[in-house]
Structure formats: structure tokens, C-alpha cells
Design a protein around this motif. Structure first.
Motif, PDB file in Angstrom:
ATOM      1  N   ALA A   8     -40.776  -5.443 -27.761  1.00  0.00           N
ATOM      2  CA  ALA A   8     -41.870  -4.639 -27.718  1.00  0.00           C
ATOM      3  C   ALA A   8     -41.758  -3.155 -28.210  1.00  0.00           C
ATOM      4  N   ILE A   9     -40.270  -2.603 -27.757  1.00  0.00           N
ATOM      5  CA  ILE A   9     -40.214  -1.095 -28.247  1.00  0.00           C
ATOM      6  C   ILE A   9     -39.916  -1.291 -29.691  1.00  0.00           C
ATOM      7  N   ASP A  10     -39.253  -2.155 -30.381  1.00  0.00           N
ATOM      8  CA  ASP A  10     -39.087  -2.183 -31.524  1.00  0.00           C
ATOM      9  C   ASP A  10     -40.485  -2.151 -32.522  1.00  0.00           C
ATOM     10  N   LEU A  47     -33.675  -1.931 -32.062  1.00  0.00           N
ATOM     11  CA  LEU A  47     -32.663  -2.396 -30.887  1.00  0.00           C
ATOM     12  C   LEU A  47     -32.438  -3.894 -30.847  1.00  0.00           C
ATOM     13  N   THR A  48     -33.159  -4.599 -31.419  1.00  0.00           N
ATOM     14  CA  THR A  48     -33.093  -6.040 -31.537  1.00  0.00           C
ATOM     15  C   THR A  48     -31.876  -6.412 -32.428  1.00  0.00           C
ATOM     16  N   ALA A  49     -31.713  -5.395 -33.474  1.00  0.00           N
ATOM     17  CA  ALA A  49     -30.462  -5.892 -34.424  1.00  0.00           C
ATOM     18  C   ALA A  49     -29.159  -5.726 -33.599  1.00  0.00           C
ATOM     19  N   LEU A  50     -29.382  -5.186 -32.309  1.00  0.00           N
ATOM     20  CA  LEU A  50     -27.846  -4.765 -31.734  1.00  0.00           C
ATOM     21  C   LEU A  50     -27.626  -5.686 -30.567  1.00  0.00           C
ATOM     22  N   SER A  51     -26.465  -5.941 -30.324  1.00  0.00           N
ATOM     23  CA  SER A  51     -25.917  -7.012 -29.244  1.00  0.00           C
ATOM     24  C   SER A  51     -26.232  -6.535 -27.966  1.00  0.00           C
ATOM     25  N   ASP A  52     -25.977  -7.247 -26.971  1.00  0.00           N
ATOM     26  CA  ASP A  52     -26.161  -6.753 -25.591  1.00  0.00           C
ATOM     27  C   ASP A  52     -25.301  -5.651 -25.405  1.00  0.00           C
ATOM     28  N   ASP A  53     -23.975  -5.980 -25.658  1.00  0.00           N
ATOM     29  CA  ASP A  53     -22.867  -5.125 -25.429  1.00  0.00           C
ATOM     30  C   ASP A  53     -22.758  -3.887 -26.239  1.00  0.00           C
ATOM     31  N   GLU A  54     -23.278  -4.070 -27.451  1.00  0.00           N
ATOM     32  CA  GLU A  54     -23.463  -2.477 -28.107  1.00  0.00           C
ATOM     33  C   GLU A  54     -24.325  -1.655 -27.460  1.00  0.00           C
ATOM     34  N   LEU A  55     -25.556  -2.192 -27.149  1.00  0.00           N
ATOM     35  CA  LEU A  55     -26.840  -1.503 -26.449  1.00  0.00           C
ATOM     36  C   LEU A  55     -26.170  -0.806 -25.099  1.00  0.00           C
ATOM     37  N   MET A  56     -25.860  -1.725 -24.403  1.00  0.00           N
ATOM     38  CA  MET A  56     -24.891  -1.266 -23.031  1.00  0.00           C
ATOM     39  C   MET A  56     -24.053  -0.149 -23.196  1.00  0.00           C
ATOM     40  N   THR A  57     -23.258  -0.204 -24.181  1.00  0.00           N
ATOM     41  CA  THR A  57     -22.050   0.746 -24.461  1.00  0.00           C
ATOM     42  C   THR A  57     -22.947   2.224 -24.904  1.00  0.00           C
ATOM     43  N   GLN A  58     -24.043   1.882 -25.756  1.00  0.00           N
ATOM     44  CA  GLN A  58     -24.591   3.043 -26.138  1.00  0.00           C
ATOM     45  C   GLN A  58     -25.239   3.951 -24.776  1.00  0.00           C
ATOM     46  N   VAL A 115     -43.435  -4.850 -19.224  1.00  0.00           N
ATOM     47  CA  VAL A 115     -44.161  -5.949 -18.430  1.00  0.00           C
ATOM     48  C   VAL A 115     -43.346  -6.558 -17.490  1.00  0.00           C
ATOM     49  N   GLU A 116     -43.657  -6.547 -16.194  1.00  0.00           N
ATOM     50  CA  GLU A 116     -42.829  -7.426 -15.227  1.00  0.00           C
ATOM     51  C   GLU A 116     -42.724  -8.795 -15.625  1.00  0.00           C
ATOM     52  N   GLY A 117     -41.446  -9.335 -15.452  1.00  0.00           N
ATOM     53  CA  GLY A 117     -41.212 -10.609 -15.726  1.00  0.00           C
ATOM     54  C   GLY A 117     -40.958 -10.851 -17.000  1.00  0.00           C
ATOM     55  N   TRP A 118     -40.950  -9.809 -18.118  1.00  0.00           N
ATOM     56  CA  TRP A 118     -40.270 -10.108 -19.361  1.00  0.00           C
ATOM     57  C   TRP A 118     -38.655 -10.077 -19.330  1.00  0.00           C
ATOM     58  N   THR A 119     -38.269 -10.873 -20.201  1.00  0.00           N
ATOM     59  CA  THR A 119     -36.712 -10.821 -20.297  1.00  0.00           C
ATOM     60  C   THR A 119     -36.376  -9.370 -21.096  1.00  0.00           C
ATOM     61  N   PHE A 120     -35.156  -9.182 -21.101  1.00  0.00           N
ATOM     62  CA  PHE A 120     -34.702  -7.934 -21.754  1.00  0.00           C
ATOM     63  C   PHE A 120     -34.929  -8.091 -23.360  1.00  0.00           C
ATOM     64  N   ARG A 121     -34.702  -9.256 -23.859  1.00  0.00           N
ATOM     65  CA  ARG A 121     -34.890  -9.307 -25.465  1.00  0.00           C
ATOM     66  C   ARG A 121     -36.611  -9.137 -25.550  1.00  0.00           C
TER      67      ARG A 121
END
Length: 334
Positions: free
Chosen positions: A125-127, A137-148, A114-120
Motif C-alpha cells: 500500500a505504501i509503495d 519497500l517491497t523490493a527489500l527483504s524484511d531484514d534489510e527494512l528492519m536494519t534501515q 488497515v488493521e489486520g493487514w500483514t506487513f507485506r
């Protein structure tokens, strides 16, 4: 006598052949057996033609598995069977079923960012979607996700395009993030090419930051260009943006639904009542219209706006006009 027996034998074989031909014709022109309006055929990866025919017979879809095998071989499709979930509907004939299977038209499940949602919020929602496989996904850090995702060191906020995405059951949660990331890259590039030459934004990323603020400030979609115009002129004139959504984002989990005077004075990196210019990153997922409003803002003289309480705003060009609007719509002084 032997000639008569041979003739009778040939006649019997021909009769059987004609009967089988009629039987096969009836098979390919008669709808398969489906209980209700539709059913799901789930084909595992590596399923052979023989195994598929047996599976469909066991599900009650087919009565003649060998005819289905013959149909598939006659059409040369035995090596084109696709894996996945396929929806079969009442009235489909065996050739139509086969066409769906070999075309790879698997069942697609929707998920909306949804527009206006934060990344988290998007990650949560995906989880929460029951059809996804893969790790949370929520168990991973931002750095881990962006690296993947192949973007090590990049901040994820605002970089994923909000939209409805459709995916097969075999998709992983990270697949949706990757698609949303690539989609935002495309949309941002397209809108950046059409930007007004005088917008006070040096990079597409700055446009993304401003677009995320516009997204959070907008209750009425038609007002996006006006809000974009206010922020553009404030940046051009060296005024602080002074927008509450950035304060809220800077407070993070400490935000309890109220903004206090102390919050407006707190020097977080995102508090645009304190900092000059844009915050360091976006604060939400902006849609295309908010990106466009940042890059093609309305051209008027307003520098202020105040919420009317119904989602819309009153726009003012001077501080006096703005203060009158605040007294009326915020303080209730008419």
C-alpha cells in the motif's frame, strides 16, 4: 524661482509617496488572484524571497511582487520562508499567504494502514501511493527494512501500528514505516501498563502476538474482549489455541482461500492446531482495541467460539455446547 521648483518637487514626491502608501495598503488588504477555489504553491528548497515573488507573479497569484517583498521584509520574515507544497485558497490576502508559507503548513497527504493487514500488505500500500519518493519497500527483504529502521534482527510482522498517517510530498516511504513502528512501541507500552495481572502473557511482544490473532478473528469489534478471554483461558489451561488465521499465515502463498484437513495437521511454526501456546511472531497488524483485548480479556467461562456467518460468533463453555453450535452454524443442522 528655485524655491518654487523645489516646493513643487517636494509636493510631487509627497504625492507619489501617499499614492504608493495607498497602493500598498490596497495590496495587503486585497485577496490574491486564485483561479477557482484553491491552488498549490510549490516552493523549492533554497528559494529566495525575490525568486518566490517572481514565481508567484508568474503563477498569476501576485500582481505586485515588490510589494510582497516589502511586506515580507517589514514583518522580518525573509529568512523564514519554508519549502514545500502550500495550498492557497480563494479570499486569502498577501499577509495570510505569507503567514502560511512561514508557518510551514505544507499540504499533507493521507495513507491508511488497515488493521489486520500483514506487513507485506502494508508495504504494498505504501509503495502504491503516488506521492511518495524514495526506493520501493517491497523490493527489500524484511531484514534489510528492519536494519534501515534501526531494528536489525527483529521480525517486522505486527510491529507497525495501523492508522491513517499524513505526510508532505517530500516524505520517503520509509518515513511512514518509522512513524508506524514508533507509534506501535508507544501504544503497546501504554496498554501493557494497564494489563490485568492474571493474563498469561510474559512480555509485551507476546501480547502483540495474541492481539494479532484477535484482530484476525474479530468480525464484530465488540467481541474482541470475549475472543481475548477465550484465548487467555486456553493458554492458562494448556489447551491449544486452534485458530484458523494462524494456519492461513503459516501456509503463506500456498493458501488458496480454503483450509483443508491436511492444512490443520501440517506442522508449520504457526499452526496452533499443532503447536502448543503462541506462534513465534504476530500474524498481522493489530489495532489498539485488539491489544487491549489481549491484555484486558473478558472474564467469563467460554473456551470455544464458532462463526455464525454474519461476522459474529457463538461462545461456548463446554465442548458439547460448541459441537451443537458447529452443527447449527457450520454444518447447517438445526
Amino acid at each position: 524661482m528655485s524655491w518654487r521648483i523645489l516646493f513643487l518637487a517636494l509636493l510631487l514626491i509627497a504625492s507619489i509617496g501617499v499614492g504608493a502608501g495607498f497602493d500598498y495598503h490596497r495590496f495587503v488588504t486585497t485577496p490574491v488572484a486564485i483561479s477557482g477555489d484553491r491552488t498549490t504553491l510549490d516552493i523549492a528548497r533554497g528559494t529566495s524571497l525575490h525568486a518566490l515573488a517572481r514565481q508567484m507573479t508568474e503563477q498569476g497569484i501576485l500582481k505586485h511582487p515588490y510589494y510582497f517583498m516589502a511586506l515580507t521584509r517589514l514583518q522580518g520574515d525573509q529568512a523564514r520562508i519554508q519549502a514545500g507544497e502550500f495550498e492557497l485558497t480563494a479570499g486569502m490576502t498577501p499577509p495570510q499567504v505569507l503567514a502560511r508559507i512561514v508557518s510551514g503548513q505544507v499540504i499533507q497527504y493521507p495513507i491508511t494502514l488497515v488493521e489486520g493487514w500483514t506487513f507485506r500488505q502494508a508495504l504494498a500500500a505504501i509503495d502504491a501511493h503516488p506521492r511518495f519518493g524514495g526506493e520501493s519497500l517491497t523490493a527489500l527483504s524484511d531484514d534489510e527494512l528492519m536494519t534501515q529502521l534501526g531494528r536489525p534482527g527483529e521480525h517486522p510482522e505486527g510491529c507497525f501500528f495501523p492508522d491513517t498517517y499524513r505526510f508532505p510530498r517530500t516524505a520517503k516511504r520509509l518515513d511512514i514505516l518509522r512513524r508506524a513502528l514508533e507509534r506501535m512501541d508507544r501504544v503497546l507500552a501504554e496498554e501493557w501498563e494497564k494489563r490485568r495481572p492474571d493474563v498469561p502473557l510474559a512480555t509485551p511482544y507476546e501480547a502483540l502476538i495474541l492481539a494479532s490473532i484477535i484482530e484476525k478473528e474479530t468480525g464484530v469489534p465488540a467481541e474482541r474482549p470475549q475472543i481475548g478471554g477465550v484465548f487467555a483461558r486456553r493458554l492458562q489451561q494448556g489447551m491449544r489455541l486452534q485458530t484458523d488465521p494462524t494456519v492461513i499465515y503459516g501456509l503463506g502463498v500456498r493458501y488458496d482461500g480454503n483450509i483443508r484437513r491436511a492444512d490443520l495437521r501440517e506442522p508449520t511454526p504457526y499452526n496452533t492446531y499443532v503447536i502448543q501456546g503462541l506462534p513465534p511472531t504476530p500474524i498481522a497488524l493489530p489495532g489498539r482495541e485488539s491489544i487491549r483485548a489481549a491484555l484486558q480479556p473478558a472474564d467469563d467461562d467460554s473456551l470455544y467460539f464458532v462463526a455464525k456467518g454474519d461476522g459474529s460468533h457463538v461462545f461456548s463453555a463446554t465442548l458439547d455446547e460448541h459441537n451443537r453450535a458447529v452443527r447449527r452454524y457450520i454444518l447447517g443442522q438445526h
